[in-house]
Each structure stands twice: as C-alpha cells, then as structure tokens.
Write an enzyme that holds these catalytic residues in place. Structure first.
Site, PDB file in Angstrom:
ATOM      1  N   GLY A   1       4.185  33.563  44.130  1.00  0.00           N
ATOM      2  CA  GLY A   1       4.726  32.604  43.165  1.00  0.00           C
ATOM      3  C   GLY A   1       6.243  32.783  43.161  1.00  0.00           C
TER       4      GLY A   1
ATOM      5  N   GLY B   1       8.148  35.071  41.664  1.00  0.00           N
ATOM      6  CA  GLY B   1       8.611  36.441  41.844  1.00  0.00           C
ATOM      7  C   GLY B   1       8.385  36.931  43.264  1.00  0.00           C
TER       8      GLY B   1
ATOM      9  CB  VAL C   1      -5.151  41.607  45.594  1.00  0.00           C
ATOM     10  CG1 VAL C   1      -5.073  43.040  45.103  1.00  0.00           C
ATOM     11  CG2 VAL C   1      -4.264  41.404  46.816  1.00  0.00           C
TER      12      VAL C   1
ATOM     13  CD  GLU D   1       8.016  20.428  30.063  1.00  0.00           C
ATOM     14  OE1 GLU D   1       9.221  20.661  30.075  1.00  0.00           O
ATOM     15  OE2 GLU D   1       7.234  20.894  30.902  1.00  0.00           O
TER      16      GLU D   1
HETATM   17  C1  LIG Z   1       2.149  24.438  33.307  1.00  0.00           C
HETATM   18  C2  LIG Z   1       3.282  25.417  33.337  1.00  0.00           C
HETATM   19  C3  LIG Z   1       4.585  24.990  33.109  1.00  0.00           C
HETATM   20  C4  LIG Z   1       5.637  25.890  33.153  1.00  0.00           C
HETATM   21  N1  LIG Z   1       6.902  25.426  32.925  1.00  0.00           N
HETATM   22  C5  LIG Z   1       7.945  26.285  33.052  1.00  0.00           C
HETATM   23  C6  LIG Z   1       9.285  25.815  32.913  1.00  0.00           C
HETATM   24  O1  LIG Z   1       9.526  24.625  32.672  1.00  0.00           O
HETATM   25  N2  LIG Z   1      10.295  26.714  33.057  1.00  0.00           N
HETATM   26  C7  LIG Z   1      10.062  28.047  33.334  1.00  0.00           C
HETATM   27  O2  LIG Z   1      10.992  28.812  33.486  1.00  0.00           O
HETATM   28  N3  LIG Z   1       8.801  28.509  33.442  1.00  0.00           N
HETATM   29  C8  LIG Z   1       7.742  27.680  33.315  1.00  0.00           C
HETATM   30  N4  LIG Z   1       6.467  28.142  33.447  1.00  0.00           N
HETATM   31  C9  LIG Z   1       6.243  29.581  33.636  1.00  0.00           C
HETATM   32  C10 LIG Z   1       6.483  29.977  35.082  1.00  0.00           C
HETATM   33  O3  LIG Z   1       5.792  29.107  35.945  1.00  0.00           O
HETATM   34  C11 LIG Z   1       6.022  31.400  35.268  1.00  0.00           C
HETATM   35  O4  LIG Z   1       6.767  32.223  34.408  1.00  0.00           O
HETATM   36  C12 LIG Z   1       6.232  31.830  36.711  1.00  0.00           C
HETATM   37  O5  LIG Z   1       5.406  31.075  37.564  1.00  0.00           O
HETATM   38  C13 LIG Z   1       5.923  33.319  36.877  1.00  0.00           C
HETATM   39  O6  LIG Z   1       6.103  33.651  38.215  1.00  0.00           O
HETATM   40  P1  LIG Z   1       5.218  34.809  38.872  1.00  0.00           P
HETATM   41  O7  LIG Z   1       5.747  34.992  40.249  1.00  0.00           O
HETATM   42  O8  LIG Z   1       5.172  35.970  37.970  1.00  0.00           O
HETATM   43  O9  LIG Z   1       3.728  34.219  38.904  1.00  0.00           O
HETATM   44  P2  LIG Z   1       3.180  32.902  39.551  1.00  0.00           P
HETATM   45  O10 LIG Z   1       4.258  31.959  39.883  1.00  0.00           O
HETATM   46  O11 LIG Z   1       2.090  32.461  38.648  1.00  0.00           O
HETATM   47  O12 LIG Z   1       2.555  33.410  40.932  1.00  0.00           O
HETATM   48  C14 LIG Z   1       1.478  34.300  40.987  1.00  0.00           C
HETATM   49  C15 LIG Z   1       0.884  34.237  42.379  1.00  0.00           C
HETATM   50  O13 LIG Z   1      -0.037  35.290  42.515  1.00  0.00           O
HETATM   51  C16 LIG Z   1      -1.197  34.829  43.153  1.00  0.00           C
HETATM   52  N5  LIG Z   1      -2.300  35.686  42.741  1.00  0.00           N
HETATM   53  C17 LIG Z   1      -2.761  35.887  41.488  1.00  0.00           C
HETATM   54  N6  LIG Z   1      -3.779  36.767  41.494  1.00  0.00           N
HETATM   55  C18 LIG Z   1      -3.956  37.121  42.783  1.00  0.00           C
HETATM   56  C19 LIG Z   1      -4.877  37.990  43.436  1.00  0.00           C
HETATM   57  N7  LIG Z   1      -5.797  38.687  42.766  1.00  0.00           N
HETATM   58  N8  LIG Z   1      -4.815  38.111  44.770  1.00  0.00           N
HETATM   59  C20 LIG Z   1      -3.886  37.417  45.491  1.00  0.00           C
HETATM   60  N9  LIG Z   1      -3.001  36.582  44.923  1.00  0.00           N
HETATM   61  C21 LIG Z   1      -3.022  36.447  43.578  1.00  0.00           C
HETATM   62  C22 LIG Z   1      -1.336  33.399  42.680  1.00  0.00           C
HETATM   63  O14 LIG Z   1      -2.109  32.635  43.587  1.00  0.00           O
HETATM   64  C23 LIG Z   1       0.126  32.943  42.622  1.00  0.00           C
HETATM   65  O15 LIG Z   1       0.535  32.372  43.833  1.00  0.00           O
HETATM   66  C24 LIG Z   1       5.385  27.258  33.409  1.00  0.00           C
HETATM   67  C25 LIG Z   1       4.083  27.702  33.630  1.00  0.00           C
HETATM   68  C26 LIG Z   1       3.035  26.775  33.606  1.00  0.00           C
HETATM   69  C27 LIG Z   1       1.624  27.269  33.859  1.00  0.00           C
END
Ligand SMILES: Cc1cc2nc3c(=O)[nH]c(=O)nc-3n(C[C@H](O)[C@H](O)[C@H](O)COP(=O)(O)OP(=O)(O)OC[C@H]3O[C@@H](n4cnc5c(N)ncnc54)[C@H](O)[C@@H]3O)c2cc1C
Length: 454
Positions: free
Chosen positions: A24, A26, A90, A182
């Site tokens: 995602g 990060g 995972v 939204e």
């Molecule tokens: C509908 C919605 C709207 C949003 N709007 C905003 C916004 O306008 N502005 C903002 O700043 N933030 C927004 N956010 C929040 C933002 O999207 C998150 O804070 C951000 O995506 C976090 O990034 P991350 O890398 O931690 O996780 P994510 O981007 O969620 O990525 C996690 C990844 O890990 C993978 N994964 C999970 N579990 C496993 C596993 N067991 N094995 C292998 N892969 C796995 C998933 O497939 C995914 O690709 C929104 C969130 C949502 C749901």
C-alpha cells in the site's frame, strides 16, 4: 555520509534480503526508497495491485472505474531491478528464525523486515453487523457498493410497493469521518441527480440518505467551522446528518438507533478501523486499535531488524498522541525506513534519527465543487478547497495513465453530470440478483401503481 563513489566498497559480500509485507502507501514508499540499495528486496502482497484508497468512494459511486485508481504492483516496480514482487498472503512471522510464513508457499527468510499491512474496519465488538453492511477498503468492496446502489435502483424501478421502495432507496452511512462524509456526498449526487433522471418511475424525493455519527460533529479531525460547513453542504444535498447517534443494531432489513428503525438494505460502514494482526504475529504490545507500538525509528521493540509503518503501526508523537491513519503518514514512514535501511546496509550507518511526520494538511470533499481543507494552518472551504483537493489527488495518483484517466472522467462528469462506470456485470450481480428480486417480491411489474404516473 560518504560520497556516492564509496557505495561499492562498503557493500557486504552477501546481499541482505529485505522483505516488505504489503504494497500500500507505506510498503510502496519503502520499496521505492530502496531502489538503489545493494540488497535483495521482496515485496509480498495478497493483492496484485497498489490501491489509491482515497478515491475508492468514487469507484463505489460509479464516477471512476477500478482501473483508474489501482495499478499492478509489478508495473510500478518493473524498473527496480533489485526488487521482486510476490502475490501471496502472509499468515504469520517467526522472528526467531527470521521467517515470514505465507499461505500456499514456502516461508520467506529475511534479514530485515518491513511490515506495512495496513488496517481493516472494526465493528466495536458487534461483529454480526458485518454480514449486513458493506465496507469500503478494497476494489471488490467498492464494486460491491456500486452493485448494491445500482441494483437497488433497478429493483426500485419495478416495485409498486411504497415500503419496499423506501427500503431499497434508503442509504445509511455509519461514521462521519472523511470517508463517511465523502461517500454520503457522492451517493447523494449519484442518486438524486444522475440516477433519478435515468429511471422513469423513481423521483429524487424517493431517495433518503442518512449519515450517522456518534460524535458531536462531523470531520472531527478538522476545525469546528469546517465541520459546520460540511454539515451545511450535506444538508444542501438532502443528506440527513444525525450527530451523537450510535447505531445499536443492524439486520437484513433495517438499521436500529435505539427504538427507532430505519428500513434500509443499503448500509455502508465507515466507522472505526482495526490494524491487521501483525502485533499478534510478533507477540508484541499493541495499541487499542491493535497497531504495533513502534519506537522512534519505526522499529518494533526488541526486534531492531523489524519495522512497522502506516496503519499497522502506532507511532507516538512528542505529546504522546498517536499519528493518525493517513496515507501521508504511511508514505513518509515507508520512505524514512527505506532510507534508514539504505544507510545501514550501504554505509554501515547505525544512527537512526527520530522519524518526524510533516503534516502538510488535510482535505475532504463533499460532492461537486465543495470541499474543506486545512493546509499549512490555513482553513479553506468551498470551491477553492475543491480545486485544491482535485489537484492534490491527481498529483498523488501513482502513474500517469491513472492521472489522465481520472482527469478525463472528472472533466466529463463536471460538464454532463454523467457517470461512466454504471454497468452491472459479472458474478457480483448474479450473487446480488436474488436479493434484489426477493426485495421486490410479488409487487414486481407495473400494473396497479400507487406511485403515480412517471
Ligand atoms: C475509503 C478510504 C478513504 C481514505 N481516504 C484518505 C484520504 O483522503 N487521505 C488520507 O490521507 N488517507 C485516507 N485513507 C487512509 C489511507 O488510505 C491509509 O491510511 C493508508 O492506505 C495506509 O497505508 P498502509 O500502507 O499502512 O496500508 P494500505 O495502503 O492499506 O496497504 C496495506 C497493504 O497490505 C496488504 N496486505 C494486508 N494484509 C496482508 C497479508 N496478510 N498478506 C499480504 N499482504 C497483505 C494489502 O493488500 C495492502 O496492499 C482512506 C482510507 C480508506 C479505506
């Protein structure tokens, strides 16, 4: 730091293996920050695409197609020769043997591990809600909401029964944060303008949209005057906002708020989130939302070679409060950890400056031409905030194709009020069709109509 020419000399004989779980915001930022590092990098994700979640609500409301906001991870990392992409789920981490366990494939061994698995929705202990609501987290979720909304209209067009009509055309959104606001605004525009014009027997006044928020105001992370503006903008779109309202029960036909029942088959859950279970995998302390409580350099306590970034991590600021679950936080943490490991591997640099989050601001959009923004301490609302919101989101999309496609879709929608992605296709419809037909029941077909002539 030593000059770039000394990189070669200080590279260890065997290249270390860095595993990144999750691609995602990060995970992708971490991988990209490691693009020149003399290390073997494996990015493992259960999905084969990177998803721009902030625009998911537009897929759910037929403004954009899934391909506009999701890009194949392999394509994004194609030119990064030190990086391999694996599609696998995972299931656990074995820190003692430095292994990541995956479903249906052998474990992956690592020297360094970056956990970036994000968060899922939580139902505050009422897990039975899950079977009656739709959430918005993945492309499949967004498609399911779109199917639900469009399918409800198709069924409503065929019913002559007022109560059924009301149940089909009432949309309840739970949670008044940015996602709920939204989604409510977008559903209001889709249903009251675009769809109501396309269906002969449905009048825009048949549609009811209710947004329930348990707190005292919408968009609690924004300044109070911006929450006020959001309330007003939603009222203009005929969204009923219920503040200090806790949903007490949900079943197949209605949402209950204490004694009151709101008949609806369209309930969308945008309330609390829960970190994915990495803290359990590692058996380390977790915050209330299940996130790993990381140290100042985003490493996991007692595991200096394991880092957690984004929604799966809980990082405390100087004032003791955790950073919010935002894309910007995840990206900055991912980039920080990537650079930290690059310095460690390339130069043996073990110093780790504290991670610092730079807050450039927050944005939320409420339908066409309305948004709120807090940027560098300035509070903006209305059309200017909406223009800034649009530009920022276009800029943040990960590839040029998505930017161009989203820009064209938005421009088209702006001039025509049209929404391109309105086809009901595939297995989702076959799964949903019986539900909609059941809702119509014996009233199917026109004949004696208690709703007047279209
Ligand atoms: C509908 C919605 C709207 C949003 N709007 C905003 C916004 O306008 N502005 C903002 O700043 N933030 C927004 N956010 C929040 C933002 O999207 C998150 O804070 C951000 O995506 C976090 O990034 P991350 O890398 O931690 O996780 P994510 O981007 O969620 O990525 C996690 C990844 O890990 C993978 N994964 C999970 N579990 C496993 C596993 N067991 N094995 C292998 N892969 C796995 C998933 O497939 C995914 O690709 C929104 C969130 C949502 C749901």
């Amino acid at each position: 730091m030593p000059a770039a020419t000394s990189r070669q000399a200080s590279v260890p004989a065997r290249q270390p293996h860095i595993v990144i779980i999750g691609c995602g915001f990060g995970g992708l930022a971490a991988a990209q920050a490691l693009r020149d590092t003399r290390a073997r990098i494996t990015v493992v994700d259960k999905a084969n695409h990177h998803l721009f979640q902030p625009l998911l609500y537009q897929v759910a409301t037929a403004a954009l197609a899934p391909t506009d906001i999701a890009t194949a991870t392999r394509a994004l990392l194609r030119d990064q020769y030190n990086t391999e992409v694996l599609m696998a789920e995972v299931t656990g981490i074995d820190p003692q043997h430095q292994r990541v366990n995956c479903a249906h494939r052998p474990p992956l061994e690592y020297d360094y591990l970056i956990v970036a698995t994000g968060a899922a929705y939580s139902f505050f202990g009422k897990d039975h809600f899950q079977q009656y609501v739709k959430v918005l987290k993945s492309v499949d979720d967004a498609s399911a909401i779109r199917t639900h909304v469009l399918g409800s209209f198709e069924a409503a067009e065929q019913t002559t029964h007022q109560q059924t009509l009301r149940t089909l055309l009432t949309f309840v959104i739970v949670g008044g944060g940015p996602t709920g606001v939204e989604l409510a605004g977008a559903i209001a525009e889709l249903t009251r303008t675009t769809l109501a014009c396309d269906f002969r027997w449905i009048h825009s006044s048949d549609v009811r949209i209710v947004l329930c928020e348990s707190g005292e105001r919408l968009l609690a992370g924004f300044a109070p005057e911006l929450s006020e503006y959001a309330m007003k903008a939603l009222a203009d779109l005929h969204v009923e906002v219920r503040l200090k309202t806790r949903v007490t029960d949900i079943d197949a036909q209605a949402v209950s708020i204490g004694e009151e029942r709101i008949p609806s088959v369209n309930v969308f859950w945008c309330a609390g989130t829960q970190a994915r279970p990495a803290a359990q995998w590692l058996a380390v302390p977790a915050a209330r939302n299940g996130a790993i409580q990381v140290l100042e350099d985003c490493s996991v306590p007692d595991h200096p070679n394991i880092f957690a970034v984004g929604d799966v991590a809980s990082y405390r600021k100087h004032d003791g409060n955790p950073l919010p679950g935002l894309a910007a936080v995840a990206k900055q943490q991912g980039r920080y950890v990537g650079r930290l490991l690059d310095a460690r591997i390339t130069y043996g640099d073990s110093a780790a400056p504290r991670f610092r989050y730079r807050n450039y601001g927050s944005l939320a959009v409420i339908g066409r031409s309305r948004a709120v923004a807090e940027i560098f301490g300035h509070k903006l609302k209305g059309r200017l905030a909406w223009v800034i919101w649009s530009l920022v989101h276009l800029m943040l999309l990960v590839d040029f194709r998505s930017r161009l496609s989203v820009y064209l879709n938005w421009t088209w929608a702006w001039f025509t009020y049209g929404r391109g992605a309105r086809l009901l296709t595939g297995t989702e419809v076959q799964q949903e069709a019986p539900r909609f037909l059941a809702a119509i029941g014996p009233d199917r077909g026109r004949g004696v109509c208690d709703r007047g002539v279209p």
